[in-house]
Design a protein around this motif. Structure first.
Motif, mmCIF file in Angstrom:
data_model
loop_
_atom_site.group_PDB
_atom_site.id
_atom_site.type_symbol
_atom_site.label_atom_id
_atom_site.label_comp_id
_atom_site.label_asym_id
_atom_site.label_seq_id
_atom_site.Cartn_x
_atom_site.Cartn_y
_atom_site.Cartn_z
ATOM 1 N N ILE A 111 42.157 81.707 4.414
ATOM 2 C CA ILE A 111 40.797 81.269 4.755
ATOM 3 C C ILE A 111 40.176 80.661 3.512
ATOM 4 C CG2 ILE A 111 39.712 83.544 4.322
ATOM 5 C CD1 ILE A 111 37.892 82.771 6.833
ATOM 6 N N HIS A 112 39.552 79.508 3.695
ATOM 7 C CA HIS A 112 38.963 78.787 2.570
ATOM 8 C C HIS A 112 37.510 78.459 2.908
ATOM 9 C CE1 HIS A 112 38.906 76.262 -0.986
ATOM 10 N NE2 HIS A 112 38.265 75.365 -0.258
ATOM 11 N N PRO A 113 36.595 78.698 1.957
ATOM 12 C CA PRO A 113 35.177 78.507 2.275
ATOM 13 C C PRO A 113 34.701 77.061 2.138
ATOM 14 C CG PRO A 113 35.382 79.479 0.103
ATOM 15 C CD PRO A 113 36.783 79.315 0.630
ATOM 16 N N SER A 114 35.303 76.171 2.911
ATOM 17 C CA SER A 114 34.782 74.800 3.028
ATOM 18 C C SER A 114 35.363 74.194 4.294
ATOM 19 C CB SER A 114 35.181 73.929 1.824
ATOM 20 O OG SER A 114 36.508 73.446 1.972
ATOM 21 N N LEU A 115 34.801 73.052 4.649
ATOM 22 C CA LEU A 115 35.335 72.301 5.787
ATOM 23 C C LEU A 115 36.455 71.418 5.258
ATOM 24 C CD1 LEU A 115 31.970 71.353 7.546
ATOM 25 C CD2 LEU A 115 33.669 73.020 8.332
ATOM 26 N N LEU A 116 37.635 71.994 5.126
ATOM 27 C CA LEU A 116 38.775 71.221 4.622
ATOM 28 C C LEU A 116 38.983 69.989 5.507
ATOM 29 C CD1 LEU A 116 41.234 74.153 3.823
ATOM 30 C CD2 LEU A 116 40.088 72.673 2.156
ATOM 31 N N PRO A 117 39.375 68.840 4.960
ATOM 32 C CA PRO A 117 39.909 68.646 3.603
ATOM 33 C C PRO A 117 38.851 68.505 2.508
ATOM 34 C CG PRO A 117 40.012 66.590 4.812
ATOM 35 C CD PRO A 117 39.496 67.632 5.772
ATOM 36 N N ARG A 118 37.563 68.659 2.853
ATOM 37 C CA ARG A 118 36.561 68.589 1.785
ATOM 38 C C ARG A 118 36.668 69.830 0.886
ATOM 39 N NH1 ARG A 118 30.967 68.216 4.795
ATOM 40 N NH2 ARG A 118 31.741 67.246 6.684
ATOM 41 N N HIS A 119 36.482 69.657 -0.380
ATOM 42 C CA HIS A 119 36.306 70.751 -1.347
ATOM 43 C C HIS A 119 37.445 71.767 -1.387
ATOM 44 C CE1 HIS A 119 32.441 68.943 -1.592
ATOM 45 N NE2 HIS A 119 32.122 69.294 -0.368
ATOM 46 N N ARG A 120 38.623 71.277 -1.719
ATOM 47 C CA ARG A 120 39.711 72.213 -2.013
ATOM 48 C C ARG A 120 39.395 72.902 -3.344
ATOM 49 N NH1 ARG A 120 43.171 67.297 -0.262
ATOM 50 N NH2 ARG A 120 43.666 67.912 1.868
ATOM 51 N N GLY A 121 39.985 74.057 -3.574
ATOM 52 C CA GLY A 121 39.791 74.724 -4.867
ATOM 53 C C GLY A 121 38.528 75.570 -4.902
ATOM 54 N N LEU A 122 37.996 75.733 -6.119
ATOM 55 C CA LEU A 122 36.922 76.719 -6.342
ATOM 56 C C LEU A 122 35.528 76.100 -6.212
ATOM 57 C CD1 LEU A 122 38.472 78.483 -9.474
ATOM 58 C CD2 LEU A 122 38.469 79.327 -7.108
ATOM 59 N N ASN A 123 34.513 76.969 -6.266
ATOM 60 C CA ASN A 123 33.089 76.573 -6.309
ATOM 61 C C ASN A 123 32.690 75.666 -5.150
ATOM 62 O OD1 ASN A 123 32.808 77.968 -8.787
ATOM 63 N ND2 ASN A 123 33.734 76.224 -9.840
ATOM 64 N N THR A 124 33.147 75.986 -3.984
ATOM 65 C CA THR A 124 32.910 75.094 -2.841
ATOM 66 C C THR A 124 31.426 74.996 -2.492
ATOM 67 O OG1 THR A 124 33.281 76.935 -1.328
ATOM 68 C CG2 THR A 124 35.183 75.557 -1.846
ATOM 69 N N HIS A 125 30.689 76.107 -2.602
ATOM 70 C CA HIS A 125 29.283 76.096 -2.172
ATOM 71 C C HIS A 125 28.466 75.168 -3.087
ATOM 72 C CE1 HIS A 125 30.773 79.398 0.137
ATOM 73 N NE2 HIS A 125 31.012 80.110 -0.932
ATOM 74 N N ARG A 126 28.701 75.287 -4.374
ATOM 75 C CA ARG A 126 27.992 74.429 -5.329
ATOM 76 C C ARG A 126 28.344 72.957 -5.089
ATOM 77 N NH1 ARG A 126 29.743 72.660 -9.961
ATOM 78 N NH2 ARG A 126 31.211 74.286 -10.564
ATOM 79 N N ARG A 127 29.618 72.706 -4.800
ATOM 80 C CA ARG A 127 30.049 71.313 -4.632
ATOM 81 C C ARG A 127 29.490 70.688 -3.356
ATOM 82 N NH1 ARG A 127 36.025 72.628 -5.205
ATOM 83 N NH2 ARG A 127 36.436 70.463 -4.667
ATOM 84 N N VAL A 128 29.287 71.500 -2.328
ATOM 85 C CA VAL A 128 28.653 70.992 -1.100
ATOM 86 C C VAL A 128 27.229 70.525 -1.417
ATOM 87 C CG1 VAL A 128 27.637 71.782 1.093
ATOM 88 C CG2 VAL A 128 30.028 72.287 0.568
ATOM 89 N N LEU A 129 26.491 71.313 -2.206
ATOM 90 C CA LEU A 129 25.112 70.954 -2.567
ATOM 91 C C LEU A 129 25.100 69.709 -3.446
ATOM 92 C CD1 LEU A 129 23.645 74.501 -3.290
ATOM 93 C CD2 LEU A 129 23.258 73.069 -1.269
ATOM 94 N N GLU A 130 26.006 69.669 -4.405
ATOM 95 C CA GLU A 130 26.052 68.504 -5.314
ATOM 96 C C GLU A 130 26.356 67.214 -4.559
ATOM 97 O OE1 GLU A 130 27.464 70.952 -9.309
ATOM 98 O OE2 GLU A 130 28.943 69.723 -8.229
ATOM 99 N N ALA A 131 27.164 67.338 -3.513
ATOM 100 C CA ALA A 131 27.515 66.141 -2.731
ATOM 101 C C ALA A 131 26.425 65.787 -1.725
ATOM 102 C CB ALA A 131 28.846 66.378 -2.013
ATOM 103 N N GLY A 132 25.376 66.633 -1.619
ATOM 104 C CA GLY A 132 24.268 66.361 -0.701
ATOM 105 C C GLY A 132 24.677 66.435 0.754
ATOM 106 N N GLU A 133 25.646 67.264 1.064
ATOM 107 C CA GLU A 133 26.142 67.327 2.447
ATOM 108 C C GLU A 133 25.210 68.156 3.325
ATOM 109 O OE1 GLU A 133 30.790 66.648 1.162
ATOM 110 O OE2 GLU A 133 30.085 68.681 1.587
ATOM 111 N N SER A 134 25.188 67.802 4.603
ATOM 112 C CA SER A 134 24.271 68.506 5.509
ATOM 113 C C SER A 134 24.980 69.613 6.285
ATOM 114 C CB SER A 134 23.639 67.510 6.478
ATOM 115 O OG SER A 134 24.665 66.823 7.165
ATOM 116 N N ASP A 135 26.310 69.641 6.214
ATOM 117 C CA ASP A 135 26.984 70.763 6.864
ATOM 118 C C ASP A 135 28.057 71.354 5.937
ATOM 119 O OD1 ASP A 135 28.654 68.613 7.063
ATOM 120 O OD2 ASP A 135 28.997 68.790 9.215
ATOM 121 N N HIS A 136 28.379 72.589 6.258
ATOM 122 C CA HIS A 136 29.302 73.373 5.431
ATOM 123 C C HIS A 136 30.069 74.272 6.392
ATOM 124 C CE1 HIS A 136 30.947 75.394 2.017
ATOM 125 N NE2 HIS A 136 30.066 76.359 1.894
ATOM 126 N N GLY A 137 31.049 74.989 5.891
ATOM 127 C CA GLY A 137 31.769 75.872 6.790
ATOM 128 C C GLY A 137 32.978 76.486 6.129
#
Ligand code: GRF
Length: 229
Positions: A111-137
């Motif tokens: 289980i990986h905390p992002s909507l793969l293929p977006r944000h592989r690896g670590l710090n997914t929550h921070r990277r979602v915010l930095e990318a200005g995305e409106s959804d996460h998962g």
């Protein structure tokens, strides 16, 4: 009565996803047995959770081995000692080598905390915010040799709020992970899902996109057909 499929769970941290899977088994939402909890960290909360609930535990720390190959051989021996049908990574914070991954290909999931293929690896929550995305998962995927790149079986989605921080995203996502992982496992244990090369087949049909919890898949791992939505 036929034997229930056996899971071995690998975790490095607090083990809340492990607990969600164990709860689903205890509540008979998941027809499986838990062979063992295996960790690479002696202090992992997951080990304590397991031991307190009479699940076998094994801790194999990399520092006792001369290198990754030796470590992974020992890890494989430990896992295979429980003869699992499925190997379930739940916050296991190690990149696994190709030998080990091939040994469990098609029966090891993560289980990986992002909507793969977006944000592989670590710090997914921070990277979602930095990318200005409106959804996460979060995504549950088959494990293949490239990190967080295996075919995705199922995902859960949530909206990102304007005032979300990396911490609030993580806090809001975790309960959704706790629904997604047991539901996906229930689907897998129903023998409907197969990894064929890079494709995921359900009942012999390739799926075009990951299943979405709440839309294509319910919390008990049942498929929701388009006409039933
Ligand atoms: C989860 O966010 C999971 O997606 C990631 O690591 C975290 C593990 O949390 N792979 P826990 O140990 O299950 O509480």
């Amino acid at each position: 009565m036929s034997e229930q499929p056996r899971l071995v769970v690998l975790a490095s941290g607090r083990g809340s996803n492990f607990q969600a899977i164990l709860n689903a088994i205890k509540q008979q939402r998941l027809a499986a047995t838990l062979g063992a909890m295996i960790s690479d960290r002696a202090g992992a909360g997951a080990l304590e959770l397991a031991a307190n609930q009479d699940v076998d535990t094994v801790c194999i720390e990399p520092r006792h081995f001369s290198g990754r190959d030796d470590y992974e051989k020992a890890l494989m021996t430990a896992i295979d000692g429980f003869a699992p049908h499925w190997v379930v990574l739940a916050g296991f914070m190690r990149v696994l080598g190709a030998n080990l991954v091939h040994h469990y290909l098609g029966r090891m999931i993560n289980i990986h905390p992002s909507l793969l293929p977006r944000h592989r690896g670590l710090n997914t929550h921070r990277r979602v915010l930095e990318a200005g995305e409106s959804d996460h998962g979060a995504s549950v995927h088959f494990v293949t040799p490239a990190l967080d790149s295996g075919p995705v079986i199922a995902q859960v989605r949530m909206r990102v709020a304007e005032d979300d921080t990396a911490d609030t995203l993580a806090d809001r996502l975790l309960p959704l992970e706790h629904r997604l992982y047991p539901a996906t496992l229930a689907l897998l244990l129903d023998h409907r899902v197969e990894l064929r090369d890079e494709d995921i087949c359900i009942d012999d049909q390739t799926i075009a996109a990951p299943l979405r919890l709440g839309r294509d898949l319910d919390d008990d791992g049942r498929l929701v057909r388009p006409g039933e939505r």
